[in-house]
Scaffold this motif. Structure first.
Motif, PDB file in Angstrom:
ATOM      1  N   SER A 261       0.740  -1.523   0.009  1.00 55.02           N
ATOM      2  CA  SER A 261      -0.328   0.140   0.286  1.00 55.02           C
ATOM      3  C   SER A 261       0.916   0.971   0.105  1.00 55.02           C
ATOM      4  O   SER A 261       2.513   1.469   0.042  1.00 55.02           O
ATOM      5  N   ASN A 262       0.275   2.278  -0.164  1.00 52.53           N
ATOM      6  CA  ASN A 262       0.437   3.371  -0.149  1.00 52.53           C
ATOM      7  C   ASN A 262       0.170   4.728   0.299  1.00 52.53           C
ATOM      8  O   ASN A 262      -0.718   4.625   1.006  1.00 52.53           O
ATOM      9  N   THR A 263       1.121   6.231   1.147  1.00 54.70           N
ATOM     10  CA  THR A 263       0.418   6.525   1.973  1.00 54.70           C
ATOM     11  C   THR A 263      -0.712   7.902   1.244  1.00 54.70           C
ATOM     12  O   THR A 263      -0.677   7.283   0.191  1.00 54.70           O
ATOM     13  N   PHE A 264      -1.524   8.147   2.611  1.00 53.93           N
ATOM     14  CA  PHE A 264      -2.753   8.952   1.072  1.00 53.93           C
ATOM     15  C   PHE A 264      -2.723  10.091   1.226  1.00 53.93           C
ATOM     16  O   PHE A 264      -2.693  10.173   2.740  1.00 53.93           O
ATOM     17  N   MET A 265      -2.752  10.421   0.405  1.00 52.95           N
ATOM     18  CA  MET A 265      -3.653  12.287   0.907  1.00 52.95           C
ATOM     19  C   MET A 265      -4.709  12.300   0.298  1.00 52.95           C
ATOM     20  O   MET A 265      -5.020  12.480  -0.881  1.00 52.95           O
ATOM     21  N   PRO A 266      -6.083  12.428   1.250  1.00 52.28           N
ATOM     22  CA  PRO A 266      -7.320  12.716   1.169  1.00 52.28           C
ATOM     23  C   PRO A 266      -7.881  13.601   0.188  1.00 52.28           C
ATOM     24  O   PRO A 266      -7.391  14.768   0.785  1.00 52.28           O
TER      25      PRO A 266
ATOM     26  N   ALA B  16      -8.417  -1.993  -4.122  1.00 50.14           N
ATOM     27  CA  ALA B  16      -7.605  -3.294  -3.643  1.00 50.14           C
ATOM     28  C   ALA B  16      -8.420  -4.151  -4.297  1.00 50.14           C
ATOM     29  O   ALA B  16      -8.967  -4.439  -5.395  1.00 50.14           O
ATOM     30  N   ILE B  17      -7.229  -5.115  -4.986  1.00 53.34           N
ATOM     31  CA  ILE B  17      -7.517  -6.352  -5.410  1.00 53.34           C
ATOM     32  C   ILE B  17      -8.342  -7.301  -4.791  1.00 53.34           C
ATOM     33  O   ILE B  17      -8.309  -7.759  -3.388  1.00 53.34           O
ATOM     34  N   LYS B  18      -9.535  -7.401  -5.571  1.00 50.98           N
ATOM     35  CA  LYS B  18     -10.782  -8.682  -4.904  1.00 50.98           C
ATOM     36  C   LYS B  18     -10.107  -9.683  -4.549  1.00 50.98           C
ATOM     37  O   LYS B  18      -9.070 -10.967  -5.966  1.00 50.98           O
ATOM     38  N   THR B  19     -10.424 -10.435  -3.684  1.00 50.31           N
ATOM     39  CA  THR B  19     -10.152 -11.636  -3.338  1.00 50.31           C
ATOM     40  C   THR B  19     -10.811 -12.364  -2.697  1.00 50.31           C
ATOM     41  O   THR B  19     -11.431 -11.412  -1.679  1.00 50.31           O
ATOM     42  N   ASP B  20     -10.794 -13.891  -2.640  1.00 51.82           N
ATOM     43  CA  ASP B  20     -11.568 -14.390  -1.333  1.00 51.82           C
ATOM     44  C   ASP B  20     -11.121 -15.189  -0.663  1.00 51.82           C
ATOM     45  O   ASP B  20      -9.499 -14.467  -0.755  1.00 51.82           O
TER      46      ASP B  20
ATOM     47  N   ASP C  74      -2.125  -5.656   1.940  1.00 57.17           N
ATOM     48  CA  ASP C  74      -2.139  -5.050   1.843  1.00 57.17           C
ATOM     49  C   ASP C  74      -3.067  -4.526   0.752  1.00 57.17           C
ATOM     50  O   ASP C  74      -4.250  -3.999   0.522  1.00 57.17           O
ATOM     51  N   VAL C  75      -2.030  -4.681  -0.577  1.00 59.63           N
ATOM     52  CA  VAL C  75      -2.765  -4.689  -1.763  1.00 59.63           C
ATOM     53  C   VAL C  75      -4.343  -5.392  -1.700  1.00 59.63           C
ATOM     54  O   VAL C  75      -5.324  -5.047  -2.671  1.00 59.63           O
ATOM     55  N   ASN C  76      -4.651  -6.434  -0.845  1.00 59.84           N
ATOM     56  CA  ASN C  76      -6.359  -6.556  -1.347  1.00 59.84           C
ATOM     57  C   ASN C  76      -7.341  -6.025  -0.201  1.00 59.84           C
ATOM     58  O   ASN C  76      -8.256  -6.115   0.173  1.00 59.84           O
ATOM     59  N   GLY C  77      -6.114  -4.980   0.511  1.00 62.49           N
ATOM     60  CA  GLY C  77      -7.378  -4.536   1.257  1.00 62.49           C
ATOM     61  C   GLY C  77      -7.624  -4.805   2.786  1.00 62.49           C
ATOM     62  O   GLY C  77      -9.145  -4.078   2.847  1.00 62.49           O
ATOM     63  N   LYS C  78      -7.413  -6.194   3.115  1.00 64.52           N
ATOM     64  CA  LYS C  78      -8.590  -6.880   4.074  1.00 64.52           C
ATOM     65  C   LYS C  78      -8.205  -5.911   5.326  1.00 64.52           C
ATOM     66  O   LYS C  78      -8.927  -5.618   6.207  1.00 64.52           O
TER      67      LYS C  78
END
Ligand code: FAD
Ligand code: NAD
Length: 457
Positions: free
Chosen positions: A141-146, A284-288, A303-307
């Motif tokens: 994941s990356n830092t986030f500037m909203p 995010a990449i969707k995973t089961d 982090d890339v699947n955002g769970k």
């Protein structure tokens, strides 16, 4: 195919997947674009905890007198930020080198550069083409500037990445977001001497932690000088002013530096994952739950699947993904992942909060044990804190545990194991805990949940 399994990303998720795959007899390649160890080792877990160690030593030195140590010149004691940066960099590089050595030792082929998908079995890294039967995407994941927080004029906004590299202590610091990053940095900077303001949208800090515990931590951090504004929706940063809305009124705080800490965003920049048809859930990449994407030979972990954006989740998911590639059909229990916050005293939790448990279950029992009744905490000179356990009222099964006290981040694994083994409160109580330790209070809190603790009235 050049490889059986190619892992993209060398963070804690990626490098552990690659090693596990090699141990399972696969021909493995790992591609890393920036630095092995990923965010965790280079700009996350390890550097923050190195700063926290110094904040703790600084406090211990200032309060040495309490432990009968004389002669410390409390008036002139200070932290050298330059030396702290040097120590942090040494710790980081030692660990990063260790990761590379582990990969080489396990005969994983290392490719340095940015991976770009060409099709479901091919990536390019610069001018090198790599084909692989399976891929594990672990790009983090990356830092986030909203975009929902406007910026006006000349601002001094930083993210956690720059905050870790500060070689001075700002006089005043405003932190937007009272989640884990916000609270750990509030703790570090306040202990190092900044006046810190934390602005949090929700009505409590650390939204994932049980409310009773997060309120106690907030009270403690407030008593040490941090000012919290909860229920405060930050709308813009205008110069040095952070403008927020609280109970319908617009207010602002002024600070030399503003730390943006409202979450992180999954990173698939330049990977061309969309291009080969990988499905996304927002960014995010969707995973089961077996970590499979919609393309059968491609998995996505960490982090890339955002769970759950934690290093140990990334590593665990990576191992499960690789085992599934090798023919298993494993899933991960997201309700049994411990989460730790390294302030002093520490917070460590797992499972449901009391409020969430009461929503989900009809019959819930809660047990608590205060640190003031724990001998080791008294020896340590800090009796702040409470251990709180939440169990199912009928089966005594463990639903959630929230520990606030000394050394708790090293103690939560006992509960993770107990929950994995589906142990009940009675089995934790029946486990012998060594004396004197803070961990004795775990058993006492469970005794409270089913009756009475022995060492508290
Ligand atoms: P990352 O660690 O982000 O690694 C991804 C890697 O992929 C990177 O090295 C990147 O360079 C590489 N990459 C990306 N794209 C490509 C590409 N196309 N080709 C090749 N390589 C690529 N978690 C905890 O559990 N405990 C903590 O105490 C903790 N503290 C934290 C403190 C801070 C300040 C921050 C920001 C995070 C913290 N975290 C903590 C979270 C933790 O760092 C992450 O959850 C963890 O790093 C995720 O691991 P990962 O392997 O998924 O990804
Ligand atoms: P977070 O999601 O934990 O917290 C972000 C906070 O910002 C939330 O509490 C949210 O309510 C608040 N917020 C959002 N919009 C706002 C607004 N407009 N005004 C005020 N507040 C607002 O995210 P984070 O703290 O940035 O951390 C990112 C990730 O890194 C997390 O997933 C965390 O698990 C991980 N991390 C873990 C550790 C650890 O394990 N010790 C340490 C640091 C980071």
């Amino acid at each position: 195919m050049d490889y059986d399994i190619t892992v993209i990303g060398g963070g804690p998720g990626g490098y552990e997947s690659a090693i596990k795959a090699a141990q399972l007899g696969k021909k493995v390649c790992i591609v890393e674009s920036t630095h092995f160890g990923g965010v965790c080792l280079n700009e996350g877990c390890i550097p923050t905890k190195t700063l926290i160690k110094t904040a703790n030593v600084f406090q211990d030195a200032k309060t040495a007198n309490k432990f009968a140590v004389e002669g410390v010149d409390v008036e002139n004691i200070k932290v050298s930020m330059q030396k702290l940066q040097k120590r942090k960099n040494t710790v980081v590089s030692q660990l990063v080198n260790g990761v590379k050595a582990l990969l080489k030792g396990n005969k994983v082929t290392i490719v340095e550069g940015k991976a770009v998908f060409v099709d479901k079995n091919t990536i390019v890294v610069g001018d090198k083409k790599i084909t692989s039967e399976y891929f594990v995407i672990a790009t983090g994941s990356n830092t986030f500037m909203p975009p929902f927080i406007a910026q006006e004029g000349k601002t001094n906004i930083i993210t956690s990445k720059e905050a870790l590299d500060l070689d001075y202590v700002p006089e005043t610091m405003a932190i937007i977001g009272g989640g884990v990053i916000g609270v750990e940095f509030a703790y570090i900077l306040s202990r190092l001497g900044s006046k810190v303001y934390v602005l949090e949208l929700m009505d409590k800090i650390l939204p994932m932690v049980d409310e009773e515990v997060s309120n106690m931590a907030k009270k403690r951090l407030s008593s040490e000088g941090t000012t919290f504004y909860t229920g405060a929706k930050v709308k813009k940063v205008s110069g040095n002013n952070v403008v927020y809305e609280l109970k319908g009124k617009e207010e602002f705080v002024t600070a030399d530096v503003v730390l943006m800490a409202v979450g992180r965003t999954p990173n698939t920049d330049g990977l061309n994952a969309e291009g080969i048809g990988i499905e996304f859930n927002k960014k995010a990449i969707k995973t089961d739950n077996s970590l499979r994407t919609n393309i059968p030979n491609i998995y996505a972990i960490g982090d890339v699947n955002g769970k759950v954006m934690l290093a140990h989740t990334a590593s665990h998911e990576g191992i499960i993904a690789v085992e599934n590639i090798c023919g298993e059909n494993k899933t991960i229990s997201y309700d049994k992942i411990p989460s730790c916050i390294y302030i002093d005293p520490e917070i460590a939790c797992i499972g449901l909060t009391e409020a969430a448990a009461k929503e989900k279950y009809k019959n819930v029992k809660v047990g608590k044990f205060p640190m003031v009744a724990n001998g080791k905490s008294l020896v340590e000179g800090d009796t702040e804190g409470i251990f709180k356990v939440i169990i199912d009222g009928e089966s005594n099964e463990i639903l959630g545990v929230h520990l606030y006290g000394k050394h708790t981040t090293d103690m939560i694994s006992e509960i993770a194991l107990a929950m994995t083994l589906e142990a009940t409160a009675d089995e934790v109580i029946g486990t012998i805990h060594p004396h004197p330790t803070v961990s004795e209070a775990v058993a006492e809190a469970f005794m409270a949940s089913v009756g009475k603790p022995i060492n508290w009235l």
